[in-house]
Design an enzyme around this catalytic site. Structure first.
Site, PDB file in Angstrom:
ATOM      1  N   HIS A 359       4.780  -8.133   6.407  1.00  0.00           N
ATOM      2  CA  HIS A 359       3.716  -8.075   5.482  1.00  0.00           C
ATOM      3  C   HIS A 359       3.896  -7.571   3.845  1.00  0.00           C
ATOM      4  O   HIS A 359       3.377  -7.989   3.086  1.00  0.00           O
ATOM      5  CB  HIS A 359       2.328  -7.492   6.232  1.00  0.00           C
ATOM      6  CG  HIS A 359       1.782  -8.547   7.047  1.00  0.00           C
ATOM      7  ND1 HIS A 359       2.310  -8.312   8.336  1.00  0.00           N
ATOM      8  CD2 HIS A 359       0.950  -9.555   6.824  1.00  0.00           C
ATOM      9  CE1 HIS A 359       1.849  -9.630   9.075  1.00  0.00           C
ATOM     10  NE2 HIS A 359       0.926 -10.418   8.148  1.00  0.00           N
ATOM     11  N   ARG A 466      -6.706 -12.220   3.355  1.00  0.00           N
ATOM     12  CA  ARG A 466      -6.509 -11.432   4.753  1.00  0.00           C
ATOM     13  C   ARG A 466      -7.407 -10.012   4.459  1.00  0.00           C
ATOM     14  O   ARG A 466      -7.075  -9.179   3.571  1.00  0.00           O
ATOM     15  CB  ARG A 466      -5.197 -10.776   4.361  1.00  0.00           C
ATOM     16  CG  ARG A 466      -4.068 -11.724   4.722  1.00  0.00           C
ATOM     17  CD  ARG A 466      -2.698 -11.612   4.593  1.00  0.00           C
ATOM     18  NE  ARG A 466      -1.525 -12.246   5.164  1.00  0.00           N
ATOM     19  CZ  ARG A 466      -0.831 -13.293   4.645  1.00  0.00           C
ATOM     20  NH1 ARG A 466      -1.100 -13.350   3.253  1.00  0.00           N
ATOM     21  NH2 ARG A 466      -0.196 -13.787   5.051  1.00  0.00           N
ATOM     22  N   ARG A 502     -10.543 -14.663   6.865  1.00  0.00           N
ATOM     23  CA  ARG A 502     -10.310 -14.547   8.309  1.00  0.00           C
ATOM     24  C   ARG A 502     -10.536 -13.091   8.748  1.00  0.00           C
ATOM     25  O   ARG A 502     -10.616 -11.956   8.181  1.00  0.00           O
ATOM     26  CB  ARG A 502      -8.533 -14.378   8.275  1.00  0.00           C
ATOM     27  CG  ARG A 502      -7.968 -14.265   9.728  1.00  0.00           C
ATOM     28  CD  ARG A 502      -6.587 -14.298   9.579  1.00  0.00           C
ATOM     29  NE  ARG A 502      -5.814 -13.261   8.896  1.00  0.00           N
ATOM     30  CZ  ARG A 502      -4.353 -13.368   8.737  1.00  0.00           C
ATOM     31  NH1 ARG A 502      -3.559 -14.218   9.325  1.00  0.00           N
ATOM     32  NH2 ARG A 502      -3.758 -12.156   8.112  1.00  0.00           N
ATOM     33  N   GLU A 600      -1.297 -20.365  15.411  1.00  0.00           N
ATOM     34  CA  GLU A 600       0.058 -19.668  15.077  1.00  0.00           C
ATOM     35  C   GLU A 600       0.968 -19.377  16.334  1.00  0.00           C
ATOM     36  O   GLU A 600       1.645 -18.448  16.312  1.00  0.00           O
ATOM     37  CB  GLU A 600      -0.559 -18.234  14.808  1.00  0.00           C
ATOM     38  CG  GLU A 600      -1.712 -18.170  13.676  1.00  0.00           C
ATOM     39  CD  GLU A 600      -1.949 -16.824  13.217  1.00  0.00           C
ATOM     40  OE1 GLU A 600      -1.117 -16.037  12.263  1.00  0.00           O
ATOM     41  OE2 GLU A 600      -2.966 -16.227  13.670  1.00  0.00           O
ATOM     42  N   ASN A 623       3.959 -18.495   9.583  1.00  0.00           N
ATOM     43  CA  ASN A 623       4.682 -17.197   9.523  1.00  0.00           C
ATOM     44  C   ASN A 623       4.733 -16.802  11.143  1.00  0.00           C
ATOM     45  O   ASN A 623       6.131 -16.394  11.424  1.00  0.00           O
ATOM     46  CB  ASN A 623       4.166 -16.060   8.888  1.00  0.00           C
ATOM     47  CG  ASN A 623       3.827 -16.342   7.405  1.00  0.00           C
ATOM     48  OD1 ASN A 623       4.514 -17.102   6.925  1.00  0.00           O
ATOM     49  ND2 ASN A 623       2.820 -15.732   6.743  1.00  0.00           N
ATOM     50  N   ASP A 624       3.747 -16.871  11.639  1.00  0.00           N
ATOM     51  CA  ASP A 624       3.701 -16.369  13.245  1.00  0.00           C
ATOM     52  C   ASP A 624       4.180 -17.575  13.985  1.00  0.00           C
ATOM     53  O   ASP A 624       4.889 -17.372  14.916  1.00  0.00           O
ATOM     54  CB  ASP A 624       2.246 -15.895  13.589  1.00  0.00           C
ATOM     55  CG  ASP A 624       2.027 -14.498  13.273  1.00  0.00           C
ATOM     56  OD1 ASP A 624       3.133 -13.854  13.482  1.00  0.00           O
ATOM     57  OD2 ASP A 624       1.093 -14.111  12.670  1.00  0.00           O
ATOM     58  N   ARG A 634       9.515 -11.697  13.210  1.00  0.00           N
ATOM     59  CA  ARG A 634       9.478 -11.792  11.680  1.00  0.00           C
ATOM     60  C   ARG A 634       9.756 -10.898  10.893  1.00  0.00           C
ATOM     61  O   ARG A 634      10.082 -10.992   9.554  1.00  0.00           O
ATOM     62  CB  ARG A 634       8.241 -12.471  11.417  1.00  0.00           C
ATOM     63  CG  ARG A 634       6.950 -11.595  11.502  1.00  0.00           C
ATOM     64  CD  ARG A 634       5.685 -12.174  11.442  1.00  0.00           C
ATOM     65  NE  ARG A 634       5.082 -12.014   9.974  1.00  0.00           N
ATOM     66  CZ  ARG A 634       3.848 -12.417   9.701  1.00  0.00           C
ATOM     67  NH1 ARG A 634       3.114 -13.056  10.767  1.00  0.00           N
ATOM     68  NH2 ARG A 634       3.364 -12.258   8.671  1.00  0.00           N
ATOM     69  N   CYS A 671      -1.485 -21.891   5.950  1.00  0.00           N
ATOM     70  CA  CYS A 671      -1.652 -21.061   4.908  1.00  0.00           C
ATOM     71  C   CYS A 671      -0.448 -19.959   5.115  1.00  0.00           C
ATOM     72  O   CYS A 671      -0.581 -18.614   4.746  1.00  0.00           O
ATOM     73  CB  CYS A 671      -2.821 -20.286   5.323  1.00  0.00           C
ATOM     74  SG  CYS A 671      -3.282 -19.585   6.788  1.00  0.00           S
TER      75      CYS A 671
END
Ligand code: PEP
Ligand code: MG
Length: 753
Positions: A359, A466, A502, A600, A623-624, A634, A671
């Site tokens: 992140h 986020r 989210r 995800e 990403n996930d 990750r 996203c």
């Protein structure tokens, strides 16, 4: 054996330089294995293996005996990449004799490769006069030790390339993982957690007497503190415990620890570093003692060490002035640390931990700050105040750059500035391919700063806000009203464009300091929707805040993270409806927002139809999704090479999600960071994604690339890569197409892997 192993590794770890580390290795192994010789050879810049330290052979041979990968028994170990255990070394065909070593006296030979990141860094050798094979246990011991020491040696080697006090600085190069694209040149500011004896930055001081005086002042403060504590607790302590306070006080005397530290400060080393070094050495001595009572004193030494260190650091922190061109460097950088530096002073970031989609890297990309993560061998403690070059395209950091290197990076920087200017001109143009296919580009946000950058770059909406970011920057949960104010700012800034908020996605690598989640497997644990459904009070307060904030704008979309089952969607929807009806009753004039589901995890990929029939939209968190499909963390630099969004399995999943969702008539956004990679964006547009949402920095780049190709070209490329079986091959095909389309070099390399 385990004790030996542990204490050798610990001792080598705390060595100040490579020479001491290697000397410790050979003498400690020789003693532990009761052999007559232990030596270590390390690879030099020419790929040859040099005798670097020995206990048993002639010391004069150190730095002289040098073998190629096919020469002698050392070369043989390098070639085979496995241990060689011989009863009579001399009779082996590869044996090569170096008279300066005096090794003719030894028959038994055991050589073990030291392998770091798949390359043979060196060879560890033990020898004995007696004609015998080293037994299985001895061989296993050396193999285990070598595996453990490899990273330590690599680290010591990396530290060794940096100039020491009084030496002329020379350029050194370290590699990591590209975190955020761009280049930066500036001064390193090492940031470490407070009072952590293991991560104190090394700094040279000019005015040693002032530093000694400063050190003594901090000692005096600590002394007073300990006395005070002793007085307060007097009535509750027995005599033995009281004696401990006296022991603490006497350790701070000049004749003891303080004296050793003062000596080091006089060599030009800053007080916090000198103190931490002395404390760690004493801690090691105590912890390796046979006597149980004395061994336990190691904890006292550490405790005292931390107390004094916190005073030493407190004063330097208070007086910290960030240089105008700061490059933050640390073991692990956090969002909160970034907040400490004034934005206009922050040019770059370098972190030893983390990977491309950690992140902090995502945040850095959003802020447009060139970043390197996962620089595992970086001797970061030694870098404070040094000049650095950060190459965020290739994941490289240079310290003390020379004239040529500066010139090269200045040229890249200039080229970048030109590019940015060119991209600014695209702001008001639509994101449309040459054959007029529209691809809506939205942004991912988290900070208010993102909002301004996004608007400047012509974003058409927010695909991912986020919400955990404002939660991360506080020391308690924000109240419903505090949240409402923050959310309203976002909604207002983008109105009438949609803003996808989210619900709180904590867990994994995002833990709130005031709500810690300690787990063995955080990415497979209590994350995202799992936490908020277990805490409906947190979920409801957040949803109520979002709904209230949307009054009169009605541009809110709510999105649920980490969904694995339809029941989670249903429960969350019920809670949203409940909050909505409550607010209507309270008199708010709001619309029910669309509710979307993030895809995800593999479980969601296999249930796209069921999820799509329940949700108003889907959004892929690549990403996930990449980490869970490939089983690659990750956040872990060690497996960064395996984290590849162009892996055929990931691409097939991405294609199947769009096809299945569209079959239900449900729109799909993406996203994850992949959407901001110009090459990946072409594939995603061709797959049929309705919206690509990315960080504000990538948006103009992606727009410029999509405007330079036709959708027919994109579809052809997609068809071709979907038949390929290897991520690198796919990468090469995408790269080739970008090159042919005349897309400039600086737009291409920020690949998502
Ligand atoms: C993702 O996983 O792709 C995503 C967008 O969410 P985050 O990176 O915040 O986990
Ligand atoms: Mg995610």
């Amino acid at each position: 054996m385990l004790n030996h192993l542990r204490s050798i590794v610990q001792e080598v770890n705390s060595a100040r330089d490579l020479k001491t580390a290697l000397e410790t290795i050979v003498s400690r192994i020789k003693a532990a294995m009761a052999t007559e010789v232990c030596s270590v050879y390390l690879r030099d810049g020419d790929g040859k293996y040099m005798l670097m330290a020995t206990d048993g052979l002639n010391e004069n041979a150190v730095g002289h005996v040098r073998l190629g990968p096919k020469e002698g028994l050392i070369g043989w170990v390098v070639m085979r990449e496995e241990p060689i255990n011989l009863e009579d070394a001399e009779s082996h065909p590869s044996f090569q004799y170096f008279p300066e070593t005096g090794e003719e006296r030894y028959s038994a030979f055991l050589g073990v490769p030291i392998i770091h990141q798949r390359a043979v860094l060196g060879v560890l050798v033990v020898q004995q006069a007696e004609r015998r094979r080293f037994d299985e246990g001895e061989e296993a011991f050396l193999v285990t030790l070598s595996a453990q020491l490899a990273a330590v040696i690599a680290h010591a080697e990396a530290t060794g390339v940096l100039a020491r006090i009084g030496q002329q600085a020379t350029e050194a190069k370290f590699t990591g993982v590209a975190g955020a694209p761009g280049v930066a040149m500036g001064t390193a500011v090492v940031i470490t957690p407070v009072a952590d004896l293991h991560s104190v930055p090394f700094r040279v001081v000019d005015d040693v007497e002032a530093e000694v005086a400063f050190f003594k002042r901090c000692l005096a403060v600590t002394r007073d503190e300990i006395k005070e504590l002793g007085n307060q607790l007097k009535s509750r302590l027995n005599r033995e415990e009281q004696a401990l306070f006296d022991a603490y006080l006497s350790m701070l005397d000049d004749s003891s620890l303080a004296g050793e530290v003062t000596e080091r400060i006089r060599q030009g080393i800053c007080a916090p570093y000198a103190w931490s070094e002395v404390i760690l050495e004493h801690e090691l001595n105590f912890s390796s003692m046979e006597d149980g009572y004395l061994r336990e004193r190691a904890a006292d030494v550490l405790d005292l060490g931390r107390r004094v260190l916190s005073h030493l650091q407190e004063s330097s922190r208070e007086s910290r002035v960030y240089p105008e061109n700061a490059i933050l460097v640390g073991e692990e950088l956090t969002a909160a640390m970034l907040g400490e530096v004034p934005k206009e002073h922050l040019l770059g970031l370098v972190s030893r931990k983390g990977s491309h989609n950690s992140h902090v890297a995502i945040l850095a990309r959003a802020m447009g700050v060139p970043t390197i993560v996962g620089a595992v061998d970086l001797p970061y403690k030694q870098l404070d105040g040094r000049e650095l070059v950060v190459d965020g395209y290739n994941g490289i950091v240079y310290s003390d750059p020379g004239v040529e290197l500066r010139k090269r990076y200045n040229a890249i920087y200039e080229e970048e500035q030109q590019l940015v200017k060119g991209l600014e001109a695209l702001k008001d143009l639509p994101c449309e391919s040459l054959d007029h296919h529209r691809v809506p580009l939205w942004v991912n946000t988290g900070l208010m700063a993102d909002v301004f950058r996004s608007l400047e770059r012509g974003a058409e909406g927010v695909g991912l806000y986020r919400t955990e970011v404002p939660f991360l920057l506080r020391d308690r949960f924000p109240s419903e009203e505090e949240q409402r104010v923050i959310y309203r700012e976002q909604l207002e800034a983008f109105a009438p464009h949609p803003v996808t908020m989210r619900t709180l996605d904590i867990g994994g690598d995002k833990s709130l300091p005031y709500f810690p989640i300690e787990e063995d497997n955080p990415f497979l644990g209590w994350r995202g929707i799992r936490v908020t459904l277990d805490h409906p009070e947190i979920f409801l307060a957040q949803v109520r805040a979002m709904l209230k904030a949307s009054e009169s704008f009605n541009n809110l979309r709510i999105m649920l993270p980490m969904i694995t089952s339809t029941s989670e969607v249903e429960v969350a929807q019920t809670l949203v409806y409940r909050a909505y009806h409550e607010l209507l009753e309270e008199g708010y004039k709001i619309d029910l927002p669309p509710i979307g589901v993030m895809v995800e995890v593999p479980a969601a990929v296999y249930q796209v139809r069921e999820l799509a029939s329940r949700a108003d939209f889907l959004s892929v968190g690549s990403n996930d999704l990449t980490q869970y499909i490939l089983a690659v963390d990750r956040n872990n630099a060690r497996v960064a090479d395996l984290y590849h969004s162009f892996h055929p399995a990931v691409l097939r999943a991405l294609q199947s999600i769009v096809t299945e969702a569209h079959a239900q008539g449900t729109p799909v956004t993406i996203c994850g960071e992949m959407a901001g990679d110009p090459g990946a964006a072409i594939l995603l547009a061709a797959m049929g994604y309705d919206v690509l949402s990315m960080n504000a920095t990538s948006l103009p780049k992606v727009k410029s690339v999509i405007r330079s190709i036709t959708m027919v070209q994109a579809e052809e490329l997609l068809q071709r890569v979907m038949r390929m079986t290897d991520a690198d091959e796919i990468n090469a095909a995408v790269e080739e197409m970008l090159q042919q389309a005349g897309i400039t070099r600086l737009l291409r390399p920020a690949r998502t892997h």
